[in-house]
Design an enzyme around this catalytic site. Structure first.
Site, PDB file in Angstrom:
ATOM      1  CG  HIS A 194       7.830  -2.216  -1.690  1.00 46.94           C
ATOM      2  ND1 HIS A 194       7.337  -3.084  -0.763  1.00 46.94           N
ATOM      3  CD2 HIS A 194       6.782  -1.461  -2.077  1.00 46.94           C
ATOM      4  CE1 HIS A 194       6.051  -2.884  -0.590  1.00 46.94           C
ATOM      5  NE2 HIS A 194       5.679  -1.895  -1.371  1.00 46.94           N
ATOM      6  CG  ASP A 196      -0.409   2.180   2.225  1.00 47.79           C
ATOM      7  OD1 ASP A 196      -1.029   1.739   1.232  1.00 47.79           O
ATOM      8  OD2 ASP A 196       0.771   2.607   2.170  1.00 47.79           O
ATOM      9  CD  GLU A 229       7.211   0.071   1.355  1.00 45.05           C
ATOM     10  OE1 GLU A 229       7.054   0.901   0.452  1.00 45.05           O
ATOM     11  OE2 GLU A 229       6.287  -0.629   1.794  1.00 45.05           O
ATOM     12  CD  GLN A 248       0.645   0.104  -6.690  1.00 42.24           C
ATOM     13  OE1 GLN A 248       0.304   1.257  -6.405  1.00 42.24           O
ATOM     14  NE2 GLN A 248       0.579  -0.870  -5.817  1.00 42.24           N
TER      15      GLN A 248
HETATM   16  O1  TA6 Z   1       4.163  -0.137   0.228  1.00 34.24           O
HETATM   17  C1  TA6 Z   1       3.132   0.700   0.047  1.00 34.24           C
HETATM   18  C2  TA6 Z   1       2.298   0.338  -1.178  1.00 34.24           C
HETATM   19  O2  TA6 Z   1       2.248   1.432  -2.056  1.00 34.24           O
HETATM   20  C3  TA6 Z   1       0.910  -0.072  -0.701  1.00 34.24           C
HETATM   21  O3  TA6 Z   1      -0.037   0.940  -0.982  1.00 34.24           O
HETATM   22  C4  TA6 Z   1       0.626  -1.366  -1.465  1.00 34.24           C
HETATM   23  O4  TA6 Z   1       0.039  -1.074  -2.725  1.00 34.24           O
HETATM   24  C5  TA6 Z   1       2.039  -1.925  -1.582  1.00 34.24           C
HETATM   25  O5  TA6 Z   1       2.822  -0.786  -1.924  1.00 34.24           O
HETATM   26  C6  TA6 Z   1       2.196  -3.090  -2.527  1.00 34.24           C
HETATM   27  O6  TA6 Z   1       2.010  -2.675  -3.856  1.00 34.24           O
HETATM   28  P1  TA6 Z   1       2.103  -3.818  -5.011  1.00 34.24           P
HETATM   29  O7  TA6 Z   1       2.004  -3.062  -6.307  1.00 34.24           O
HETATM   30  O8  TA6 Z   1       3.408  -4.512  -4.831  1.00 34.24           O
HETATM   31  O9  TA6 Z   1       0.954  -4.745  -4.728  1.00 34.24           O
END
Ligand code: TA6
Length: 275
Positions: free
Chosen positions: A147, A191, A249, A78
């Site tokens: 982020h 979120d 973000e 992700q």
């Molecule tokens: O910032 C939003 C987000 O997509 C949350 O859903 C959470 O997953 C965060 O990013 C952190 O993601 P990561 O992959 O860094 O743990």
């Protein structure tokens, strides 16, 4: 992704500010402004290149979330690979650095496109300027986001301003909800994806205000605080650290950006601090 090799750190300094950048992920991990740390870095952040850094300003590219831009299959993480790779240092001056990430065999295995990313970090009179430039060497599509983790002394003092009237997607429930608050306080897990926001947002942190200005090419904002349960579920985040951070973000996440070969795209944010 292989373990990051030979990553290093860059430090930018002005009369009032110091910024630390890891070449791993081109991740800004600290911005000290007049002796105050503005960014949040988890005390349990892993800094050896074995996983993305939990805090500062990780770069999300070429996909936000667990989207479908990367080819499916094992290893496609992700938020994409940009925060997981060692970037080259193109130039470093006292108050400015430029880093570059070029497509390689590893990225092409999950994102079969050719590109170059340039990330400019600059200390300016009006704050910390960060700019991502995407150079498409083949046709490609992406979503992207800075982020940004802000440090908060007391979560109870935090108010997020500038989102009233927008509709956001609540990632916790899947609902589309209209924001009716001028000043958003954080009292549970949040979120949210706000689309087509104002280019100027602000955080009231009790002792100071933070203004975030962003380019029209970053039309969206994600607001995130993991709160109690998600904090406990992250090994690189302290169980109580949700009390000392907020993620606001700047991103282009609502719709994919589509570039033809030879096109360039630029997105930037400038964060400034007011007493
Ligand atoms: O910032 C939003 C987000 O997509 C949350 O859903 C959470 O997953 C965060 O990013 C952190 O993601 P990561 O992959 O860094 O743990």
């Amino acid at each position: 992704m292989q373990l990051a090799k030979h990553h290093s750190m860059i430090e930018l300094k002005s009369a009032s500010d110091t910024v630390t950048i890891y070449t791993f992920g081109a991740t800004i991990t600290s911005w000290i402004h007049h002796s105050t740390e503005i960014l949040f870095l988890s005390k349990q952040a892993v800094l050896d290149g074995t996983k993305p850094i939990r805090g500062g300003i990780p770069i999300v590219f070429p996909q936000f979330g667990a989207g479908d831009i990367l080819v499916s299959g094992a290893g496609t993480k992700q938020h994409g690979f940009a925060r997981d790779k060692v970037w080259e240092v193109v130039s470093v001056e006292k108050e400015r650095a430029v880093l570059r990430l070029k497509a390689d065999e590893e990225t092409k295995a999950v994102y079969p496109h050719d590109f170059e990313l340039y990330y400019k970090v600059e200390l300016r009179d009006n704050g910390l300027y960060t700019e991502l430039r995407v150079v498409a060497l083949t046709d490609l599509q992406f979503t992207t986001l800075l982020h940004t983790y802000f440090k908060v002394e007391h979560i109870g003092d935090l108010l997020v301003n500038g989102l009233k009237g927008l509709t956001y997607k609540d990632k916790l429930t899947g609902q589309q909800i209209k924001e009716d608050k001028d000043n958003i306080s954080i009292e549970s897990e949040v979120d949210r994806i706000y689309l087509n926001t104002s280019p100027k947002l602000s955080l009231s942190l009790g002792q100071h205000q933070i203004q975030v200005e962003k380019s029209k090419s970053l039309p969206d904002v994600v607001l995130w605080n993991p709160w109690v349960n998600k904090s406990k579920a992250m090994s690189d985040f302290g169980d109580e650290e949700y009390k000392n951070m907020i993620c606001l973000e700047s991103g282009c996440v609502g719709e994919r950006m589509r570039l033809m070969r030879g096109d360039e795209w630029v997105g930037w944010q400038c964060i400034n601090v007011q007493k």
